[in-house]
Structures are given as C-alpha cells and as structure tokens.
Design a protein around this motif. Structure first.
Motif, PDB file in Angstrom:
ATOM      1  N   HIS A 287     -12.106  12.349  -5.189  1.00 32.29           N
ATOM      2  CA  HIS A 287     -11.747  13.158  -6.352  1.00 32.29           C
ATOM      3  C   HIS A 287     -12.289  12.497  -7.627  1.00 32.29           C
ATOM      4  CE1 HIS A 287      -8.541  10.263  -5.309  1.00 32.29           C
ATOM      5  NE2 HIS A 287      -8.570   9.990  -6.592  1.00 32.29           N
TER       6      HIS A 287
ATOM      7  N   VAL B 121      -9.377   6.288  -0.238  1.00 35.07           N
ATOM      8  CA  VAL B 121      -9.058   7.452   0.623  1.00 35.07           C
ATOM      9  C   VAL B 121     -10.292   8.115   1.217  1.00 35.07           C
ATOM     10  CG1 VAL B 121      -6.813   7.975  -0.381  1.00 35.07           C
ATOM     11  CG2 VAL B 121      -8.858   9.000  -1.399  1.00 35.07           C
TER      12      VAL B 121
ATOM     13  N   ARG C 241     -15.020  -0.919  -1.851  1.00 36.53           N
ATOM     14  CA  ARG C 241     -13.774  -0.493  -1.204  1.00 36.53           C
ATOM     15  C   ARG C 241     -13.718   0.999  -1.468  1.00 36.53           C
ATOM     16  NH1 ARG C 241      -8.954   2.218  -3.285  1.00 36.53           N
ATOM     17  NH2 ARG C 241      -7.226   1.735  -1.867  1.00 36.53           N
TER      18      ARG C 241
ATOM     19  N   PHE D 219      -3.062   1.903   8.127  1.00 39.06           N
ATOM     20  CA  PHE D 219      -1.754   2.023   7.479  1.00 39.06           C
ATOM     21  C   PHE D 219      -0.591   1.967   8.468  1.00 39.06           C
ATOM     22  CE2 PHE D 219      -2.180   3.484   2.942  1.00 39.06           C
ATOM     23  CZ  PHE D 219      -3.541   3.255   2.833  1.00 39.06           C
TER      24      PHE D 219
ATOM     25  N   TYR E 269      -7.775   5.352 -11.111  1.00 39.82           N
ATOM     26  CA  TYR E 269      -8.181   6.049  -9.865  1.00 39.82           C
ATOM     27  C   TYR E 269      -8.443   7.521 -10.150  1.00 39.82           C
ATOM     28  CZ  TYR E 269      -7.550   1.917  -7.017  1.00 39.82           C
ATOM     29  OH  TYR E 269      -7.696   0.658  -6.491  1.00 39.82           O
TER      30      TYR E 269
ATOM     31  N   TRP F 207      -1.489  15.504   5.484  1.00 40.12           N
ATOM     32  CA  TRP F 207      -2.411  14.732   6.344  1.00 40.12           C
ATOM     33  C   TRP F 207      -3.183  15.607   7.339  1.00 40.12           C
ATOM     34  CZ3 TRP F 207      -3.368  11.071   3.423  1.00 40.12           C
ATOM     35  CH2 TRP F 207      -2.360  10.376   2.732  1.00 40.12           C
TER      36      TRP F 207
ATOM     37  N   ASP G 296      -3.832   7.799 -13.387  1.00 34.79           N
ATOM     38  CA  ASP G 296      -3.493   7.038 -12.182  1.00 34.79           C
ATOM     39  C   ASP G 296      -4.120   5.645 -12.282  1.00 34.79           C
ATOM     40  OD1 ASP G 296      -4.117   7.479  -8.577  1.00 34.79           O
ATOM     41  OD2 ASP G 296      -2.625   6.288  -9.684  1.00 34.79           O
TER      42      ASP G 296
ATOM     43  N   ARG H 170       5.061   1.140  -6.427  1.00 29.73           N
ATOM     44  CA  ARG H 170       3.789   0.447  -6.631  1.00 29.73           C
ATOM     45  C   ARG H 170       3.824  -0.462  -7.872  1.00 29.73           C
ATOM     46  NH1 ARG H 170      -0.873   4.909  -5.839  1.00 29.73           N
ATOM     47  NH2 ARG H 170      -0.048   5.651  -7.846  1.00 29.73           N
TER      48      ARG H 170
ATOM     49  N   HIS I 281      -2.288  -3.071  -4.464  1.00 32.30           N
ATOM     50  CA  HIS I 281      -1.738  -2.471  -5.695  1.00 32.30           C
ATOM     51  C   HIS I 281      -0.878  -1.249  -5.427  1.00 32.30           C
ATOM     52  CE1 HIS I 281      -5.172  -0.081  -4.642  1.00 32.30           C
ATOM     53  NE2 HIS I 281      -4.781   0.848  -5.507  1.00 32.30           N
TER      54      HIS I 281
ATOM     55  N   LYS J 222       8.011   7.189   2.437  1.00 31.55           N
ATOM     56  CA  LYS J 222       8.005   5.715   2.375  1.00 31.55           C
ATOM     57  C   LYS J 222       9.185   5.191   1.555  1.00 31.55           C
ATOM     58  CE  LYS J 222       5.122   4.879  -1.729  1.00 31.55           C
ATOM     59  NZ  LYS J 222       3.868   4.226  -2.197  1.00 31.55           N
TER      60      LYS J 222
ATOM     61  N   ALA K  75      -5.971   6.027   5.395  1.00 34.46           N
ATOM     62  CA  ALA K  75      -4.630   6.442   5.821  1.00 34.46           C
ATOM     63  C   ALA K  75      -4.819   7.379   7.001  1.00 34.46           C
ATOM     64  CB  ALA K  75      -3.922   7.156   4.672  1.00 34.46           C
TER      65      ALA K  75
ATOM     66  N   PHE L  27      -3.932  14.464  -4.877  1.00 34.17           N
ATOM     67  CA  PHE L  27      -3.152  13.498  -5.651  1.00 34.17           C
ATOM     68  C   PHE L  27      -2.663  14.188  -6.908  1.00 34.17           C
ATOM     69  CE2 PHE L  27      -3.402  10.000  -2.812  1.00 34.17           C
ATOM     70  CZ  PHE L  27      -4.527  10.266  -2.059  1.00 34.17           C
TER      71      PHE L  27
ATOM     72  N   PHE M 172       1.476  12.955  -4.912  1.00 37.40           N
ATOM     73  CA  PHE M 172       2.264  12.627  -6.107  1.00 37.40           C
ATOM     74  C   PHE M 172       3.210  13.740  -6.507  1.00 37.40           C
ATOM     75  CE2 PHE M 172      -1.521   9.780  -7.286  1.00 37.40           C
ATOM     76  CZ  PHE M 172      -1.031   8.771  -6.474  1.00 37.40           C
TER      77      PHE M 172
ATOM     78  N   ARG N 110       2.258  -4.358  -9.715  1.00 41.16           N
ATOM     79  CA  ARG N 110       1.416  -4.217 -10.902  1.00 41.16           C
ATOM     80  C   ARG N 110       1.981  -4.947 -12.124  1.00 41.16           C
ATOM     81  NH1 ARG N 110      -0.193   2.214  -9.957  1.00 41.16           N
ATOM     82  NH2 ARG N 110      -0.982   1.873  -7.823  1.00 41.16           N
TER      83      ARG N 110
END
Ligand code: TEU
Length: 555
Positions: free
Chosen positions: A103, A200, A197, A280, A63, A224, A60, A416, A328, A293, A256, A163, A144, A420
């Motif tokens: 994670h 999640v 930062r 969000f 991430y 969620w 990822d 995304r 990103h 989305k 989120a 994820f 994902f 990038r």
C-alpha cells in the motif's frame, strides 16, 4: 552449499522515531542514528533493518509512504541518509531498508491521481469497486478497525485498504504498479542499500473476488482469506529477476499467515524468491478468537517449543529461518515471553537471548532488547500514539464489553507502543534520547535500564548479547548445525541440541522463576560451558531463568 553473508549475520532493527534525536524536536532522526553507530559496532551486529524513513504523513509512523524517493523531513535529508549509510558501511554494518509496497499513503501522488476520476491513468493502481446493494463490496474488516473498504464520494466507488483508510492497497495485478515498485527498489539498491525487509509482502497478491466471510464480534470478517498464496510467488520471482538478481541482498518478507510449507517457497535456498521470512506462528500463540491478539495470555511453553521445532526442522536444508522475539509491532520480549519480576528480569532477558540466538537462522535484535527494556505501564489509551491501540481500546470496550481496566490490561500487555517508547541511553531525565519533549513517554525504568550502565559491564544484558553475536560468528555449528528439541513435554525447560559433524551443542533454558531438576546428558560431561547467566555452574538443576550452552567435539 556455501554460506550466504546473511546466514552468518545478526540483524538489529531500528525504529527511527524512537532511537536517537539529534536536533531536540523530540523525535529520533538519521543524524541520531549515525551518532549511535559505534554503539552498534560494539554490540557486533552486522546489519541494520531500518524501519521507514521515507516521506510520510505519519498516520502509521511511516508505514504510509507518500514519496518513496525522499526522506521525511522529521528524520532529516537525503544527505543525512547518505552519511548514515557510508558511516555504517565504514564500520562494516550493512543497511536494509523497509519496503512498504502492499500500500501507499493516500497522500502519494499515485493515489491523488487515481481518485481524481474513474478514467484516471492511475485509477487501477489501486482497487476500486462499486457498491454492492448500496453497501461495501464485502464484509472484511481492516487490521486497524472498520471495513477494508472506504467510500469515495467524488467518484462513487469504494477503495480497498487492509490497514488504515490512509493506506490504500496497491493493485499488483497492474504491471505498471510492479514496474514502479521495481524501479524504486533499484533507486535504493543503486545507492548502496544492502536489501529490504518487505512489509506484509504476503498480502500483495489478493483474491480479487473479495469474498465476505463470517462476521466476528466487530461485525466484520477476518481479512486473511484475501491472501492469494500462489500468485505472490510469481511476482516475487519476477521481482528477483527484474531487480534483486543484480545485487547481493538480504531480503526478509514479513509474511503473516506463512506456514513452513509456504516458507519453503518464499525462503528457499535456491535464491529464487527471498532470503528468509518473518513467520507469525509464535507471536500468534497468545491470541484468542474473541479478542484477536488483545489478551494478557502467556503462551504455553510446550506450544512455543513446538512452533520453533516445526520451523527449525521443517526448513532444514531447504529454506532459511529468521529468528525474533519482538519488533516495533510486538510487546517487549522480556515482558511477553516470561513472568519475571524485576529480581529476575536481567537473567530472563539473557535466557531469552541465549534460547533464540543459538538456534539455526538469522537472529534479529529489536532496539532496546539488548538492554532488557520492558513494556510501559500505560494507564490510559491517551498515553498511546498508535492508531492500532486506539482502535483496539474502542473495540475492547464497545464490541467486547471490556471495562476500561480490562482494556488497559490488554494494551499494557500487547500494544505496539510498548516497543516504541524511546531508547534508554542513560539515566538522565530524558534518557539521553532527546533534549526536547519526547514524542512518546520515556519508560521511568530508564533510571536503571539503560545503555550507559551496561556497555562496559561484563555481566550486563548488553554484554550477554554481544557474546552471543560473537559466538555465532565463530561457530559454524551454531550457524549451520541441525536442531533437535529435547524434553518436548516440559512446561518449564526449553532444551535443544545442535549437531554438525562430530560437534554437538546442548542449549538449556529455564523459562520459569523456579528451580527445576535437570541432568546434563553424560556425553556433555567436561564440555565447555558458554552463554551462561549464572557465575557458577549448577548440578542437577536449572535455577530460575538459568541458561547455558555446552559444546563438545569428537563425540
Ligand atoms: O505489520 C503488518 C502486520 O500484520 C502486523 O504486524 C500488524 O502491524 C499488527 O501489529 C497486527 O495486529 C506491518 C508493519 O510491521 C506495521 O508496523 C504496519 O502498521 C503494517 O504492516 C502496515 O504497513
């Protein structure tokens, strides 16, 4: 209450893979960032949010961290990092790292140990559960694609991953996990990093009953409801007490699902949790129940204005806002928030900048946004790198019945990878980004959208951003004034007023490609105009994508 340095700051996000390659391998790296720091100093930004550069299998794009205390070789060495940090500090720019602790990678030592056996001392660093009736413990789907549960044959249990299956969720209920996280945070803060930062972070506390829900078109339910909105604040206060309280940091939580009510806790001004959050609600306006989305919708301007009004007035005096259009994970601002042909793209980019940067909160500029960079014209999902895009294409064509072209329309609008594609430094064949084969295609419009053609051009998008950054530094009214939305029912104009003492500022933005009637309130007659994107003032109208601010004092 005295101003915190991060309330006066403008933050610039760097996605390291795509910013600047220095060694010709086609991937951005730390020496490349160091090389471009003077460009950021010229823009005038105060802080860099650096997306992950830690060791990672790059499932990822970083991430998914396999070692929090080392640098991924593709980005360079720890010496390269230290050199970048010192060069930035010498230029008066702070560095905020990306803390990804919901994670780890499945290649992290902790997970390798955890999966060895049920009796491993690291077993409960993660969430492991027995099958229920021979199936996954619940029917929630991962962000994902597929289930949030992955079967592990060796120990006959499932592990949780919100994820990808290569991103097992850390079990924050385990105090040893929290000890390890606070320790790695201290490692980076002791090196001189200026904050985090937090990826999640609203998800670290979970409803460990792991409920199932109503399945959607993918056959899975939404994850969620997993978020435990009470417990997360307990751990953030512990994090503040155990490590953050010893440093002067900017902390921004990616939250989120955060609401104005919960943000009053996450981002309260008393400093007990975080400095601010990424909410969000505005980026969620373009989604749908059926496809999440993955739509080509543009938000209704009245809805967009209501979200900003809600957050600006809701946090006033009690908590602090972040302000962003893209990052990103989001499509390019000028491609998403307006319908602007190339004729109006620059004006629209400047208008979006003015609209966002003159609100109350800490603004974030995503790399390339200051140039007016756009989405990429993807024709096939094979041109996309992102695991989320590939899952989305499968979901759209197999679960939602979309044709190839319908799926590609959605990916072109929202995937995304749009954000990038490599940074467009100049008009040369490889945009000045690399001398090798870029890891992701460079947007062909770099021929006319690039830094080299803008940094010394007073009328450029770059120069417009630079003036806005400078205005924030000079103006306490911009930084601390109150916010009032005007013309709430207009579907074309986003107009608001800022007030502080006897000072006031009107900000007027036309979000469409048509001329719209607009009368500047008489109280602003003779006021100083600024942040304009047309050379001459207009009377009685706002021209296509026109923006300006007018300030008055003593009225
Ligand atoms: O994103 C989490 C998140 O909720 C979304 O932004 C998500 O990435 C997706 O775009 C929603 O459709 C954070 C990081 O910003 C993202 O890059 C990572 O992929 C993700 O967490 C996992 O670490």
């Amino acid at each position: 209450m005295s101003e915190q340095w991060w309330q006066k700051a403008v933050v610039y996000q760097i996605y390291p893979k795509s910013f600047q390659d220095s060694n010709g391998d086609g991937v951005g790296d730390l020496p490349g960032i160091t090389m471009r720091l003077p460009y950021l100093a010229q823009l005038g930004i105060d802080v860099i949010w650096l997306s992950p550069v830690y060791a990672s299998p790059m499932d990822d794009n970083g991430y998914d961290i396999s070692d929090y205390r080392s640098i991924a070789p593709v980005f360079g060495t720890m010496d390269d990092f230290d050199r970048m940090l010192k060069t930035a500090h010498d230029l008066g720019i702070k560095i905020v790292m990306d803390l990804v602790v919901n994670h780890t990678s499945d290649e992290h030592r902790w997970f390798k140990e955890s999966r060895k056996s049920k009796s491993s001392p690291y077993r409960d660093f993660y969430y492991w559960r027995d099958p229920v009736d021979g199936h996954e413990p619940s029917n929630m789907g991962s962000v994902f694609g597929g289930s949030i549960w992955e079967w592990d044959e060796a120990t006959g249990q499932y592990y949780l991953h919100c994820f990808s299956k290569k991103q097992p969720d850390l079990n924050w209920e385990n105090p040893r996990v929290r000890d390890e996280v606070y320790d790695l945070m201290d490692f980076w803060l002791a090196k001189g990093v200026d904050g985090f930062r937090m990826d999640v972070i609203s998800m670290i506390a979970k409803n460990t009953a792991f409920p199932s829900g109503e399945a959607g078109p993918t056959g899975y339910s939404n994850l969620w409801p997993l978020i435990n909105d009470d417990q997360v604040h307990v751990w953030l206060r512990e994090m503040r007490e155990r490590v953050l309280s010893r440093y002067d940091t900017l902390t921004v939580g990616e939250c989120a699902g955060a609401t104005v009510q919960t943000a009053k806790k996450y981002a309260n001004l008393d400093g007990s949790e975080l400095s601010m959050v990424f909410q969000f609600e505005h980026v969620g306006l373009t989604g749908s129940v059926e496809r999440g989305k993955w739509t080509t919708k543009k938000p209704k301007l009245t809805d967009l204005k209501r979200v900003f009004e809600h957050w600006e007035t809701g946090l006033e005096g009690v908590a602090w806002n972040s302000l962003y259009w893209d990052n990103h994970d989001q499509p390019r601002a000028v491609s998403r928030w307006v319908e602007a042909s190339e004729e109006y793209r620059e004006r629209a980019a400047k208008m979006l900048a003015t609209c966002l940067h003159l609100m109350k909160g800490t603004p974030y500029i995503y790399q390339g946004e200051e140039l007016g960079m756009t989405n990429y014209p993807f024709k096939s999902v094979d041109e996309c790198d992102d695991l989320e895009a590939h899952d989305a294409y499968r979901m759209l064509t197999q679960d939602c019945g979309c044709s190839h072209e319908e799926a590609m329309e959605a990916l072109r609008a929202i995937c995304r990878d749009n954000a990038r594609t490599p940074m467009q430094w100049d008009a040369s064949e490889l945009a000045g980004f690399t001398t090798g084969k870029p890891w992701l295609a460079i947007n062909p419009n770099h021929a006319y959208i690039n830094a080299a053609s803008q940094v010394d051009e007073p009328d450029s998008v770059f120069s417009h951003y630079r003036r806005l950054v400078s205005l924030r530094k000079q103006s306490l009214l911009v930084r601390q004034g109150t916010f009032e939305l005007l013309l709430p029912e207009s579907e074309e104009l986003f107009v608001y007023e800022r007030r502080l003492g006897d000072e006031r500022m009107l900000v007027a933005c036309n979000f469409c490609d048509r001329q719209v009637a607009f009368q500047v309130p008489a109280v602003y007659a003779g006021g100083e105009r600024m942040a304009c994107n047309y050379a001459e003032p207009s009377e009685g109208v706002l021209r296509p994508f026109e923006c300006f601010a007018i300030a008055r004092a003593g009225v």
